[in-house]
Design a protein around this motif. Structure first.
Motif, PDB file in Angstrom:
ATOM      1  N   GLU A   1       0.830  -1.213   0.000  1.00 47.69           N
ATOM      2  CA  GLU A   1       0.000   0.000   0.000  1.00 47.69           C
ATOM      3  C   GLU A   1       0.865   1.263   0.000  1.00 47.69           C
ATOM      4  OE1 GLU A   1      -3.205   2.522  -0.157  1.00 47.69           O
ATOM      5  OE2 GLU A   1      -3.264   0.352  -0.441  1.00 47.69           O
ATOM      6  N   GLY A   2       1.940   1.268   0.766  1.00 48.88           N
ATOM      7  CA  GLY A   2       2.794   2.441   0.846  1.00 48.88           C
ATOM      8  C   GLY A   2       3.518   2.783  -0.443  1.00 48.88           C
ATOM      9  N   GLU A   3       3.521   1.862  -1.406  1.00 50.53           N
ATOM     10  CA  GLU A   3       4.176   2.091  -2.701  1.00 50.53           C
ATOM     11  C   GLU A   3       3.224   2.684  -3.740  1.00 50.53           C
ATOM     12  OE1 GLU A   3       7.095  -1.800  -2.318  1.00 50.53           O
ATOM     13  OE2 GLU A   3       5.305  -1.920  -3.569  1.00 50.53           O
ATOM     14  N   ILE A   4       1.948   2.731  -3.418  1.00 51.71           N
ATOM     15  CA  ILE A   4       0.938   3.172  -4.380  1.00 51.71           C
ATOM     16  C   ILE A   4       0.782   4.692  -4.297  1.00 51.71           C
ATOM     17  CG2 ILE A   4      -1.500   3.028  -5.027  1.00 51.71           C
ATOM     18  CD1 ILE A   4      -1.465   0.172  -3.837  1.00 51.71           C
ATOM     19  N   THR A   5       0.845   5.337  -5.447  1.00 56.06           N
ATOM     20  CA  THR A   5       0.685   6.781  -5.523  1.00 56.06           C
ATOM     21  C   THR A   5      -0.752   7.117  -5.913  1.00 56.06           C
ATOM     22  OG1 THR A   5       2.974   7.016  -6.229  1.00 56.06           O
ATOM     23  CG2 THR A   5       1.515   8.875  -6.657  1.00 56.06           C
ATOM     24  N   VAL A   6      -1.336   8.066  -5.210  1.00 58.83           N
ATOM     25  CA  VAL A   6      -2.701   8.515  -5.498  1.00 58.83           C
ATOM     26  C   VAL A   6      -2.617   9.834  -6.262  1.00 58.83           C
ATOM     27  CG1 VAL A   6      -4.911   9.202  -4.494  1.00 58.83           C
ATOM     28  CG2 VAL A   6      -3.553   7.396  -3.410  1.00 58.83           C
TER      29      VAL A   6
END
Length: 136
Positions: free
Chosen positions: A6-11
């Motif tokens: 999750e921490g690697e996903i950019t919004v």
């Protein structure tokens, strides 16, 4: 095999010509091969929605939270969706999806292969009709 945390996903806001204002996308899985599987988490503010669009391959939508509507071309009224609901979109099926007027919508979109073809925005009248409300 590839793992995505999750921490690697950019919004980010989606590019123009795909959604109304008030939508965020988080690309979780990009294709590992040309035209391969991809997965994106979308978050919609109330009344935010996609443009009309079609997919070359199958798509599955899974609602994580909130309430929304999915409308296929030619339907008199869309189908309301909520947490835990799945929607299986057939290749070439022209449709749109978005949040209801008084809630957010967060869903996963998993697309099997091919491209997404974006069309015109959903008008306010089409949006109200999709929700089952009279225009005006």
């Amino acid at each position: 095999m590839k793992f995505v945390r999750e921490g690697e996903i950019t919004v980010a806001r989606p590019g123009q010509g795909r959604f109304s204002e008030g939508v965020w996308e988080a690309v979780a899985l990009g294709p590992l091969q040309e035209d391969g599987l991809r997965a994106v988490r979308f978050s919609y503010d109330p009344e935010a929605r996609s443009n009309w669009h079609t997919h070359d391959g199958e798509q599955a939508l899974y609602v994580l939270s909130g309430r929304g509507v999915v409308t296929r071309e030619g339907e008199a009224r869309g189908t309301l969706i909520g947490p835990g609901d799945w929607v299986h979109v057939q290749p070439g099926e022209r449709h749109w999806h978005g949040a209801v007027g008084d809630d957010i919508l967060v869903h996963l979109a998993v697309t099997a292969n091919g491209e997404t073809h974006w069309h015109e925005p959903v008008s306010d009248e089409e949006y109200r009709t999709g929700l089952g409300r009279e225009a005006g």
